[in-house]
Design a protein around this motif. Structure first.
Motif, PDB file in Angstrom:
ATOM      1  N   MET A   1     -31.203 -37.177 102.274  1.00 37.28           N
ATOM      2  CA  MET A   1     -30.722 -37.785 101.043  1.00 37.28           C
ATOM      3  C   MET A   1     -29.874 -39.018 101.365  1.00 37.28           C
ATOM      4  O   MET A   1     -29.130 -39.021 102.353  1.00 37.28           O
ATOM      5  CB  MET A   1     -29.865 -36.784 100.242  1.00 37.28           C
ATOM      6  N   PRO A   2     -29.934 -40.063 100.493  1.00 37.52           N
ATOM      7  CA  PRO A   2     -29.072 -41.237 100.709  1.00 37.52           C
ATOM      8  C   PRO A   2     -27.605 -40.869 100.588  1.00 37.52           C
ATOM      9  O   PRO A   2     -27.224 -40.008  99.798  1.00 37.52           O
ATOM     10  CB  PRO A   2     -29.494 -42.189  99.585  1.00 37.52           C
ATOM     11  N   LEU A   3     -26.803 -41.518 101.410  1.00 34.73           N
ATOM     12  CA  LEU A   3     -25.370 -41.327 101.298  1.00 34.73           C
ATOM     13  C   LEU A   3     -24.869 -41.950 100.001  1.00 34.73           C
ATOM     14  O   LEU A   3     -25.388 -42.958  99.530  1.00 34.73           O
ATOM     15  CB  LEU A   3     -24.659 -41.994 102.484  1.00 34.73           C
ATOM     16  N   GLU A   4     -23.845 -41.358  99.417  1.00 30.54           N
ATOM     17  CA  GLU A   4     -23.285 -41.892  98.182  1.00 30.54           C
ATOM     18  C   GLU A   4     -22.209 -42.922  98.544  1.00 30.54           C
ATOM     19  O   GLU A   4     -21.014 -42.627  98.542  1.00 30.54           O
ATOM     20  CB  GLU A   4     -22.716 -40.758  97.322  1.00 30.54           C
ATOM     21  N   LEU A   5     -22.673 -44.153  98.877  1.00 28.54           N
ATOM     22  CA  LEU A   5     -21.772 -45.221  99.298  1.00 28.54           C
ATOM     23  C   LEU A   5     -21.696 -46.294  98.229  1.00 28.54           C
ATOM     24  O   LEU A   5     -22.720 -46.752  97.718  1.00 28.54           O
ATOM     25  CB  LEU A   5     -22.266 -45.857 100.602  1.00 28.54           C
ATOM     26  N   ILE A   6     -20.486 -46.692  97.868  1.00 28.73           N
ATOM     27  CA  ILE A   6     -20.310 -47.836  96.983  1.00 28.73           C
ATOM     28  C   ILE A   6     -20.390 -49.131  97.773  1.00 28.73           C
ATOM     29  O   ILE A   6     -21.072 -50.081  97.401  1.00 28.73           O
ATOM     30  CB  ILE A   6     -18.956 -47.742  96.235  1.00 28.73           C
ATOM     31  N   ALA A   7     -19.703 -49.171  98.934  1.00 26.60           N
ATOM     32  CA  ALA A   7     -19.676 -50.377  99.770  1.00 26.60           C
ATOM     33  C   ALA A   7     -20.725 -50.264 100.867  1.00 26.60           C
ATOM     34  O   ALA A   7     -20.708 -49.326 101.668  1.00 26.60           O
ATOM     35  CB  ALA A   7     -18.291 -50.546 100.387  1.00 26.60           C
ATOM     36  N   ARG A   8     -21.638 -51.197 100.864  1.00 27.69           N
ATOM     37  CA  ARG A   8     -22.652 -51.288 101.917  1.00 27.69           C
ATOM     38  C   ARG A   8     -22.663 -52.730 102.440  1.00 27.69           C
ATOM     39  O   ARG A   8     -23.398 -53.581 101.927  1.00 27.69           O
ATOM     40  CB  ARG A   8     -24.044 -50.902 101.393  1.00 27.69           C
ATOM     41  N   PRO A   9     -21.833 -53.031 103.437  1.00 25.52           N
ATOM     42  CA  PRO A   9     -21.750 -54.396 103.940  1.00 25.52           C
ATOM     43  C   PRO A   9     -23.087 -54.970 104.391  1.00 25.52           C
ATOM     44  O   PRO A   9     -23.270 -56.189 104.386  1.00 25.52           O
ATOM     45  CB  PRO A   9     -20.763 -54.273 105.109  1.00 25.52           C
ATOM     46  N   ARG A  10     -24.021 -54.127 104.759  1.00 26.25           N
ATOM     47  CA  ARG A  10     -25.314 -54.628 105.220  1.00 26.25           C
ATOM     48  C   ARG A  10     -26.090 -55.371 104.133  1.00 26.25           C
ATOM     49  O   ARG A  10     -27.007 -56.138 104.433  1.00 26.25           O
ATOM     50  CB  ARG A  10     -26.167 -53.472 105.755  1.00 26.25           C
ATOM     51  N   ARG A  11     -25.710 -55.178 102.868  1.00 29.12           N
ATOM     52  CA  ARG A  11     -26.399 -55.909 101.801  1.00 29.12           C
ATOM     53  C   ARG A  11     -26.255 -57.416 101.997  1.00 29.12           C
ATOM     54  O   ARG A  11     -27.154 -58.190 101.649  1.00 29.12           O
ATOM     55  CB  ARG A  11     -25.866 -55.484 100.431  1.00 29.12           C
ATOM     56  N   ASN A  12     -25.114 -57.850 102.550  1.00 30.26           N
ATOM     57  CA  ASN A  12     -24.892 -59.282 102.776  1.00 30.26           C
ATOM     58  C   ASN A  12     -25.522 -59.788 104.060  1.00 30.26           C
ATOM     59  O   ASN A  12     -25.351 -60.953 104.425  1.00 30.26           O
ATOM     60  CB  ASN A  12     -23.382 -59.581 102.817  1.00 30.26           C
ATOM     61  N   ARG A  13     -26.251 -58.907 104.755  1.00 29.89           N
ATOM     62  CA  ARG A  13     -26.956 -59.318 105.979  1.00 29.89           C
ATOM     63  C   ARG A  13     -28.462 -59.163 105.851  1.00 29.89           C
ATOM     64  O   ARG A  13     -29.193 -59.361 106.812  1.00 29.89           O
ATOM     65  CB  ARG A  13     -26.480 -58.456 107.163  1.00 29.89           C
ATOM     66  N   ARG A  14     -28.951 -58.835 104.655  1.00 29.87           N
ATOM     67  CA  ARG A  14     -30.321 -58.355 104.497  1.00 29.87           C
ATOM     68  C   ARG A  14     -31.376 -59.417 104.776  1.00 29.87           C
ATOM     69  O   ARG A  14     -32.419 -59.119 105.351  1.00 29.87           O
ATOM     70  CB  ARG A  14     -30.498 -57.796 103.070  1.00 29.87           C
ATOM     71  N   THR A  15     -31.140 -60.671 104.394  1.00 31.82           N
ATOM     72  CA  THR A  15     -32.143 -61.721 104.601  1.00 31.82           C
ATOM     73  C   THR A  15     -31.474 -62.945 105.233  1.00 31.82           C
ATOM     74  O   THR A  15     -30.253 -63.134 105.108  1.00 31.82           O
ATOM     75  CB  THR A  15     -32.797 -62.151 103.280  1.00 31.82           C
ATOM     76  N   PRO A  16     -32.268 -63.817 105.867  1.00 31.89           N
ATOM     77  CA  PRO A  16     -31.677 -65.039 106.431  1.00 31.89           C
ATOM     78  C   PRO A  16     -30.969 -65.894 105.391  1.00 31.89           C
ATOM     79  O   PRO A  16     -29.907 -66.462 105.668  1.00 31.89           O
ATOM     80  CB  PRO A  16     -32.889 -65.774 107.023  1.00 31.89           C
ATOM     81  N   ALA A  17     -31.519 -65.974 104.189  1.00 30.15           N
ATOM     82  CA  ALA A  17     -30.901 -66.790 103.147  1.00 30.15           C
ATOM     83  C   ALA A  17     -29.546 -66.233 102.741  1.00 30.15           C
ATOM     84  O   ALA A  17     -28.577 -66.988 102.525  1.00 30.15           O
ATOM     85  CB  ALA A  17     -31.820 -66.892 101.931  1.00 30.15           C
ATOM     86  N   ILE A  18     -29.439 -64.913 102.632  1.00 30.18           N
ATOM     87  CA  ILE A  18     -28.163 -64.302 102.275  1.00 30.18           C
ATOM     88  C   ILE A  18     -27.159 -64.514 103.404  1.00 30.18           C
ATOM     89  O   ILE A  18     -25.996 -64.861 103.165  1.00 30.18           O
ATOM     90  CB  ILE A  18     -28.337 -62.801 101.966  1.00 30.18           C
ATOM     91  N   ARG A  19     -27.606 -64.334 104.646  1.00 30.82           N
ATOM     92  CA  ARG A  19     -26.691 -64.528 105.779  1.00 30.82           C
ATOM     93  C   ARG A  19     -26.182 -65.966 105.826  1.00 30.82           C
ATOM     94  O   ARG A  19     -24.994 -66.214 106.071  1.00 30.82           O
ATOM     95  CB  ARG A  19     -27.391 -64.163 107.089  1.00 30.82           C
ATOM     96  N   ASP A  20     -27.067 -66.935 105.565  1.00 32.98           N
ATOM     97  CA  ASP A  20     -26.647 -68.331 105.546  1.00 32.98           C
ATOM     98  C   ASP A  20     -25.634 -68.592 104.433  1.00 32.98           C
ATOM     99  O   ASP A  20     -24.684 -69.357 104.605  1.00 32.98           O
ATOM    100  CB  ASP A  20     -27.862 -69.249 105.353  1.00 32.98           C
ATOM    101  N   MET A  21     -25.855 -67.958 103.294  1.00 34.10           N
ATOM    102  CA  MET A  21     -25.013 -68.196 102.129  1.00 34.10           C
ATOM    103  C   MET A  21     -23.589 -67.711 102.342  1.00 34.10           C
ATOM    104  O   MET A  21     -22.634 -68.340 101.870  1.00 34.10           O
ATOM    105  CB  MET A  21     -25.631 -67.495 100.905  1.00 34.10           C
ATOM    106  N   VAL A  22     -23.403 -66.626 103.085  1.00 31.17           N
ATOM    107  CA  VAL A  22     -22.073 -66.031 103.223  1.00 31.17           C
ATOM    108  C   VAL A  22     -21.437 -66.312 104.587  1.00 31.17           C
ATOM    109  O   VAL A  22     -20.364 -65.785 104.885  1.00 31.17           O
ATOM    110  CB  VAL A  22     -22.123 -64.505 102.975  1.00 31.17           C
ATOM    111  N   ARG A  23     -22.091 -67.146 105.380  1.00 30.48           N
ATOM    112  CA  ARG A  23     -21.555 -67.428 106.725  1.00 30.48           C
ATOM    113  C   ARG A  23     -20.188 -68.084 106.630  1.00 30.48           C
ATOM    114  O   ARG A  23     -19.992 -69.051 105.901  1.00 30.48           O
ATOM    115  CB  ARG A  23     -22.533 -68.316 107.496  1.00 30.48           C
ATOM    116  N   GLU A  24     -19.223 -67.572 107.382  1.00 28.87           N
ATOM    117  CA  GLU A  24     -17.837 -68.015 107.287  1.00 28.87           C
ATOM    118  C   GLU A  24     -17.527 -69.234 108.163  1.00 28.87           C
ATOM    119  O   GLU A  24     -16.629 -70.022 107.853  1.00 28.87           O
ATOM    120  CB  GLU A  24     -16.904 -66.876 107.706  1.00 28.87           C
ATOM    121  N   THR A  25     -18.224 -69.378 109.270  1.00 32.44           N
ATOM    122  CA  THR A  25     -17.915 -70.428 110.244  1.00 32.44           C
ATOM    123  C   THR A  25     -19.092 -71.378 110.363  1.00 32.44           C
ATOM    124  O   THR A  25     -20.221 -70.946 110.619  1.00 32.44           O
ATOM    125  CB  THR A  25     -17.607 -69.822 111.625  1.00 32.44           C
ATOM    126  N   GLU A  26     -18.834 -72.651 110.182  1.00 31.04           N
ATOM    127  CA  GLU A  26     -19.880 -73.660 110.272  1.00 31.04           C
ATOM    128  C   GLU A  26     -19.730 -74.431 111.576  1.00 31.04           C
ATOM    129  O   GLU A  26     -18.636 -74.874 111.942  1.00 31.04           O
ATOM    130  CB  GLU A  26     -19.785 -74.631 109.089  1.00 31.04           C
TER     131      GLU A  26
END
Length: 324
Positions: A1-26
């Motif tokens: 069964m899926p864990l009952e998690l509210i916070a899943r940080p991996r959502r912000n790493r799911r695709t290259p476009a998302i990773r580029d969008m939230v990248r902190e250091t340029e």
């Protein structure tokens, strides 16, 4: 069964476009400065730094052009001085007809928009191999050296340098150089102070490139103790008060904590120098086949930026720029 998690940080790493969008250091080519070695001979490779050359003036100008085409718009110059021109007082350092002023003029004539930084120190010109004048008892003289550094910095400014970078670690040299430049109407020439330059084992390949190792003793009486970081903040306060336009930590990788402390405390931009030993370690590890060279370059430079460096001096500047 899926864990009952509210916070899943991996959502912000799911695709290259998302990773580029939230990248902190340029990291971009505009953040990089390319160190270049110039000498009176023809272009030749440096044994201690594979992939790096000693350039003739023409080769130097061509390399500046290649870097500019990749978006690297700043270089810092180091002169390889023939043994016969080295003296205890480093007289060639302020020769207005010397190699560095000729190189500055050649670069500015062809690539006027490139920022030219120059190394201000006596070790390439000294028969003792130290950054300052050495007394008969082996002491590196502070105040006498500062007088010579002012002449050297003024000569670089007269030739067209945009920024002079005193790397000697003498006390009071930033203020003295600022006063000298301003007195001669070079108000627009900046000073990038080597503010926290450590007495590091990582400088070996660079000294091989310039043949500038100390002929006796070491540099521990003027370069900083690698064990200290609070002391670096004292140097930061002094250099800023004396008029530094940028402050530098050297080396970069082993001193990222100092880079971070500078970034938190400094009111001027912070530079960090990824030095020859750091370069050679990456080259050697990649040559062994165990590590990916380009991945190492990207990761180490990003780490230096993440620590707080606004500017990075690195021998990988053009290689990194090709992949950014």
């Amino acid at each position: 069964m899926p864990l009952e998690l509210i916070a899943r940080p991996r959502r912000n790493r799911r695709t290259p476009a998302i990773r580029d969008m939230v990248r902190e250091t340029e990291l971009t080519p505009a953040h990089l400065v390319l160190p270049l070695f110039v000498h009176g001979g023809s272009d030749e490779p440096i044994d201690s730094m594979p992939g790096v050359n000693r350039w003739s003036t023409k080769g130097l100008v061509d390399e500046v052009g290649r870097a500019a085409d990749l978006g690297v718009r700043a270089v810092v110059l180091f002169e390889v001085t023939p043994e016969e021109l080295k003296t205890p007082t480093g007289d060639e350092a302020w020769n207005p007809d010397g190699l560095v002023p000729r190189a500055i003029e050649a670069i500015k004539a062809t690539h006027p928009d490139t920022v030219v930084m120059t190394d201000v120190a006596l070790d390439p010109y000294s028969s003792d191999g130290h950054d300052g004048i050495v007394s008969p008892d082996g002491t590196v003289l502070n105040d006498e050296t500062v007088e010579v550094l002012c002449r050297q910095a003024l000569m670089h400014a007269d030739a067209g340098a945009d920024i002079v970078a005193p790397s000697d670690m003498m006390d009071g040299r930033v203020g003295a150089i600022r006063e000298t430049l301003d007195h001669h109407d070079h108000h627009g020439v900046g000073i990038c102070a080597y503010t926290a330059k450590y007495a590091s084992a990582f400088f070996g390949p660079f000294r091989g490139a310039l043949d500038s190792a100390p002929r006796h003793g070491d540099k521990k009486t003027y370069q900083m103790d690698p064990a200290n970081s609070r002391e670096a903040l004292r140097e930061l306060e002094l250099d800023t008060a004396e008029g530094a336009d940028m402050v530098m930590v050297k080396p970069a990788g082993p001193y990222l904590d100092v880079v971070r402390r500078f970034a938190d405390a400094s009111v001027v931009p912070v530079a960090a120098y990824q030095v020859s030993g750091e370069y050679l370690m990456i080259k050697a590890a990649a040559a062994s086949g165990w590590l990916d060279e380009q991945a190492l370059i990207s990761e180490t430079l990003t780490g230096i930026r993440r620590a707080g460096a606004d500017v990075i001096l690195t021998y990988f500047a053009t290689q990194a720029a090709k992949h950014l």
